[in-house]
Design an enzyme around this catalytic site. Structure first.
Site, PDB file in Angstrom:
ATOM      1  N   LYS B  49      22.397  18.420  -2.928  1.00 21.74           N
ATOM      2  CA  LYS B  49      21.271  18.246  -2.011  1.00 21.74           C
ATOM      3  C   LYS B  49      20.201  19.322  -2.247  1.00 21.74           C
ATOM      4  O   LYS B  49      19.005  19.025  -2.249  1.00 21.74           O
ATOM      5  CB  LYS B  49      21.775  18.259  -0.559  1.00 21.74           C
ATOM      6  CG  LYS B  49      22.589  16.999  -0.227  1.00 21.74           C
ATOM      7  CD  LYS B  49      23.402  17.094   1.059  1.00 21.74           C
ATOM      8  CE  LYS B  49      24.295  15.836   1.193  1.00 21.74           C
ATOM      9  NZ  LYS B  49      25.189  15.862   2.366  1.00 21.74           N
ATOM     10  N   GLN B  93      27.016  19.803   7.026  1.00 21.48           N
ATOM     11  CA  GLN B  93      27.870  19.050   6.107  1.00 21.48           C
ATOM     12  C   GLN B  93      29.198  18.714   6.794  1.00 21.48           C
ATOM     13  O   GLN B  93      29.893  19.588   7.282  1.00 21.48           O
ATOM     14  CB  GLN B  93      28.125  19.880   4.836  1.00 21.48           C
ATOM     15  CG  GLN B  93      28.929  19.141   3.779  1.00 21.48           C
ATOM     16  CD  GLN B  93      28.162  17.954   3.177  1.00 21.48           C
ATOM     17  OE1 GLN B  93      26.962  18.038   2.931  1.00 21.48           O
ATOM     18  NE2 GLN B  93      28.854  16.843   2.962  1.00 21.48           N
ATOM     19  N   ASP B 116      20.099  14.203   8.991  1.00 24.67           N
ATOM     20  CA  ASP B 116      21.090  13.190   8.610  1.00 24.67           C
ATOM     21  C   ASP B 116      21.016  11.940   9.485  1.00 24.67           C
ATOM     22  O   ASP B 116      21.668  10.936   9.182  1.00 24.67           O
ATOM     23  CB  ASP B 116      22.498  13.788   8.736  1.00 24.67           C
ATOM     24  CG  ASP B 116      23.122  14.063   7.374  1.00 24.67           C
ATOM     25  OD1 ASP B 116      22.560  13.577   6.369  1.00 24.67           O
ATOM     26  OD2 ASP B 116      24.148  14.746   7.319  1.00 24.67           O
TER      27      ASP B 116
END
Lengths: 284, 284
Positions: B49, B93, B116
């Protein structure tokens, strides 16, 4: 014999449960309503909500303000209700008069006080299958009604016609929850060959606002049909499905009026007590 | 000939768009990542990422903290990132190490920085079909991929297998949006006679995490098949569908790996720039 799924009894069962849960809380539970302007239908709805709240021992706070109230004053009212510890649930009666931005008003409601379940946060909890928030009242009422009449959803094919924010979309999510385990079809005005889809449904939920949208040839023999529509045709209230012909085919069907309608207000009261319980649990 | 829907080209198209939008903003756009513990797969994902962000001119802030960090310290870190004006997007994460409550951490992220799209508020905006928020990366990537390859969704029957919070549920909502206008079926492990359902699909999206779940006899000739599964079988990465046999039937199919995978990181970058733009528009 086709079973008539009337709303009165399951709505009363919810109200009885709400009254018990309020009693168990040992604290006043309060619902604040915000009505902007003088739309007669909205006035009737708000009055019905107050009346229903009174029957379960819930306090209500009535804020009826002029239709020309500016956006920032409506928003200030909501902010005040967010801060008021006596208020467990806030309901802004929709539609708001032209010129007001309903999304901006709803977004301001503290999610923990969103009695109608219309705030993005409340709808997100429905996507996530998380409890403790408010669930849009009509689909929640339908889930309770299916449960009351022992209609199994597990493994069933449920077809929903209509994809409104208030009914169709949350309805499909609730039936898709692991706790319900239906296979869900979201159909709508652009669906090709709608009868071919609806004929597969074990449970058919119609919330399109179009009278006569579904007739007997679109219904599988033995299906359960839930009609969310309320349309005025020739001075009579009718739903979205052809009640007469479908009654010959379906195993169960909701009448209009007297079917889903009574469940909605009962669900609003349920949301308010759930939010009150969540606030107490969170110690806020 | 079956068309191979590779992710590389549409992912690059998203990244080019993100780079342009960052340029147009005339402001640094920053993505903060939070990695708790030393899970090797998570470390690889976070590194990918960061690398992808660098290629589009996005700044990254790397917070890698020990696996035994207590809940309140993780939460304090998120609060700090919420308050940091250099941070436009926050990515925690997942999975978090055992003992940490991921919902409580995600809930703390300021919805306007939820890169996200996992916060309830972000998912609620997807239900409401409102723009300006983050959309879960994998389903958003699939929508972009369908668009890139000119695959029409209007009026099509789309069947989604799997109802996860991250993929299946938001995927169905996106395809149900008025902007896509598909008729959507949410199928899952409890669906009766799954092949009878999937054989009706014009677009079949499989996100169940079970290799070989769908074979050619469950696919309509000419269907578009999107395989979201990534399973390790005999040291090889395979999807949820039987690629070999379905390639003979489908008009188009995503490979695994190299199909949906590359779209996910590109969508994360897109979310971050959308959130940056929304914050600038709101003047916050």
């Amino acid at each position: 014999m086709t079973q008539l799924l009337t709303g009165k009894e399951p709505a009363q069962a919810i109200k009885d449960e709400v009254a018990e849960r309020i009693n168990a809380l040992n604290k006043r539970v309060g619902l604040a309503t915000v009505l902007v302007g003088d739309d007669p239908a909205s006035e009737v709805y708000v009055r019905m909500k107050h009346k229903a709240a009174a029957t379960v021992g819930m306090y209500t706070y009535d804020h009826h303000i002029p239709g020309d109230t500016p956006q920032d004053e409506v928003e200030d009212l909501v902010r005040g209700l967010n801060a008021d510890p006596a208020v467990d649930g806030i309901l802004v009666q929709l539609p708001l008069p032209d010129g007001l931005d309903p999304d901006a008003v709803i977004d301001l409601i503290e999610p923990g006080k969103d009695a109608d379940g219309l705030h993005p946060h409340s709808l997100g909890l429905v996507v996530l299958e998380r409890s403790g928030g408010a669930v849009p009242a009509t689909p929640q009422g339908i889930m309770r009604m299916l449960d009351y009449y022992d209609i199994e959803t597990e493994g069933k094919l449920a077809v929903i016609i209509g994809r409104s924010r208030l009914v169709g979309r949350p309805m499909g999510l609730l039936l898709n929850h692991k706790s319900a385990n239906a296979t869900v079809v979201f159909a709508h005005s652009r669906t090709r060959d709608l009868p071919a889809i609806t004929r597969q449904a074990d449970i058919l939920i119609v919330a399109a606002g179009r009278p006569g949208l579904v007739t007997a040839d679109g219904v599988k023999p033995g299906a359960v049909v839930v009609d969310v529509g309320i349309n005025r045709v020739d001075e009579k209230l009718v739903g979205d499905v052809d009640f007469e012909s479908i009654s010959e085919v379906a195993s169960a069907i909701t009448p209009v009026p007297g079917g889903v309608g009574p469940m909605t207000i009962a669900s609003l009261l349920l949301n308010t007590v759930v939010l009150a319980e969540s606030r107490i649990a969170a110690g806020t």
